[in-house]
Design a protein around this motif. Structure first.
Motif, PDB file in Angstrom:
ATOM      1  N   HIS A  32      -9.790  -0.129   7.194  1.00  0.00           N
ATOM      2  CA  HIS A  32     -11.210  -0.255   6.847  1.00  0.00           C
ATOM      3  C   HIS A  32     -11.436  -0.157   5.343  1.00  0.00           C
ATOM      4  CE1 HIS A  32     -12.631  -0.577  10.868  1.00  0.00           C
ATOM      5  NE2 HIS A  32     -12.291   0.650  11.231  1.00  0.00           N
ATOM      6  N   GLN A  33     -10.572   0.560   4.666  1.00  0.00           N
ATOM      7  CA  GLN A  33     -10.718   0.725   3.220  1.00  0.00           C
ATOM      8  C   GLN A  33     -10.142  -0.448   2.431  1.00  0.00           C
ATOM      9  OE1 GLN A  33      -8.788   4.482   2.632  1.00  0.00           O
ATOM     10  NE2 GLN A  33     -10.474   5.677   3.514  1.00  0.00           N
ATOM     11  N   ARG A  36      -8.189   3.930   9.258  1.00  0.00           N
ATOM     12  CA  ARG A  36      -9.021   4.160   8.076  1.00  0.00           C
ATOM     13  C   ARG A  36      -8.532   3.349   6.886  1.00  0.00           C
ATOM     14  NH1 ARG A  36      -9.857  10.769   8.155  1.00  0.00           N
ATOM     15  NH2 ARG A  36     -11.403  10.844   9.857  1.00  0.00           N
ATOM     16  N   GLU A  37      -7.209   3.276   6.702  1.00  0.00           N
ATOM     17  CA  GLU A  37      -6.660   2.488   5.593  1.00  0.00           C
ATOM     18  C   GLU A  37      -7.041   1.021   5.733  1.00  0.00           C
ATOM     19  OE1 GLU A  37      -2.559   3.304   5.947  1.00  0.00           O
ATOM     20  OE2 GLU A  37      -2.705   5.378   5.210  1.00  0.00           O
ATOM     21  N   ASP A  61      -5.388   7.570  10.615  1.00  0.00           N
ATOM     22  CA  ASP A  61      -5.246   7.295   9.189  1.00  0.00           C
ATOM     23  C   ASP A  61      -4.968   5.818   8.932  1.00  0.00           C
ATOM     24  OD1 ASP A  61      -5.677   9.945   8.774  1.00  0.00           O
ATOM     25  OD2 ASP A  61      -3.589  10.453   8.307  1.00  0.00           O
ATOM     26  N   HIS A 101       0.852  -1.192   0.000  1.00  0.00           N
ATOM     27  CA  HIS A 101       0.000   0.000   0.000  1.00  0.00           C
ATOM     28  C   HIS A 101       0.883   1.235   0.000  1.00  0.00           C
ATOM     29  CE1 HIS A 101      -2.908   3.004   0.791  1.00  0.00           C
ATOM     30  NE2 HIS A 101      -2.611   3.150   2.073  1.00  0.00           N
TER      31      HIS A 101
END
Length: 289
Positions: free
Chosen positions: A81-82, A78-79, A75, A24
């Motif tokens: 969850h994405q 959130r990454e 952050d 990522h």
């Protein structure tokens, strides 16, 4: 590859929908530079404060570091969850946490080394200090040590119990027992807070100071930094508890919880060595309060 396949492949890369690797690549972030500057301000501010200046810069640096941690870890969550946390990314996070704990091991090894050097060669250490505490003994003559079988033993039992409640929470998560996960974390966070309160009470009633003698310096540096790590670990697990209520963790994907558990068990193990060497072995031959 057919011409249409090449066009689709190129278009996919252009639109960001096709990725030829499991890593990522994060978006530009302000947190690394903000964290670095905040650490510099905190360190410089601490030097100024220790020389009688204002603590404003030190407080400003500390607030910057807290802001960095909140924003950066938000952050990362959130990454996850994405869907960006592939198996390769999670493996990198695991290696990063392992290396961080290894660096913490070296950090505490330095304080243990200082304590052992002063205790095994007390004459050199005490003469170098040039204080009124003399005698070439360990504990130094005039030092009234803490009774290891009183509050230190109580804190040992508290931390060992917290390790069992955290293991309970971990197994409950693996079995998808949400209530067990929450109760286990509640107990662990509560025991961590209780440990901090007991240690604060112990410090207030210690019959030796940080300054003026090598015994107090090594004792408070080793146990005080461990106490700071307990506070950090308690906050870490409190965040995990909040995330458990939000439903962030699943039996298959819960590295954030595992990282907190690893850190807490590291803190437990360090305390066992502190209790055995600094409290018990370090008080042999001295007068205990």
């Amino acid at each position: 590859m057919a011409h249409t396949d090449v066009e689709a492949h190129t278009e996919g890369h252009a639109n960001g929908h096709l990725k030829g690797h499991d890593y990522h690549v994060v978006n530009p972030s302000p947190w690394p530079i903000l964290g670095s500057v905040s650490a510099l301000v905190l360190t410089a501010g601490a030097v100024v404060w220790m020389h009688g200046g204002s603590a404003a810069f030190m407080a400003l640096g500390g607030l910057g570091i807290l802001l960095t941690m909140v924003g950066w870890w938000r952050d990362v969550i959130r990454e996850g969850h994405q869907g960006f946390h592939s198996q390769v990314v999670v493996l990198g996070l695991r290696y990063g946490m392992i290396l961080f704990i290894a660096s913490e091991v070296m950090f505490f090894a330095a304080w243990f080394w200082a304590f052992f050097d002063a205790s095994l060669f007390p004459g050199e250490a005490i003469n170098f200090q040039r204080t009124e505490v003399t005698g070439g003994l360990w504990p130094p003559k005039g030092i009234e040590t803490l009774d290891p079988w009183h509050l230190p033993l109580l804190n040992t039992l508290i931390l060992l119990t917290s390790a069992t409640t955290l293991t309970w929470a971990h197994h409950a998560l693996i079995e998808n027992d949400r209530d067990g996960l929450k109760w286990g974390l509640w107990c662990t966070v509560g025991l961590g807070a209780l440990f901090t309160l007991v240690q604060a009470y112990e410090y207030m009633h210690a019959h030796f100071d940080f300054a003026g003698n090598i015994y107090g310096a090594t004792f408070f540096m080793a146990t005080g930094f461990h106490g700071f790590h307990v506070i950090v670990g308690t906050v870490f697990l409190a965040v995990c508890l909040l995330r458990a209520y939000r439903g962030d963790f699943t039996p298959e994907r819960h590295f954030g919880f595992e990282a907190g558990a690893w850190y807490w068990h590291f803190v437990d193990v360090v305390w066992v060595f502190l209790f055995a060497f600094i409290y018990v072995w370090g008080s042999i031959g001295g007068s205990a309060h």
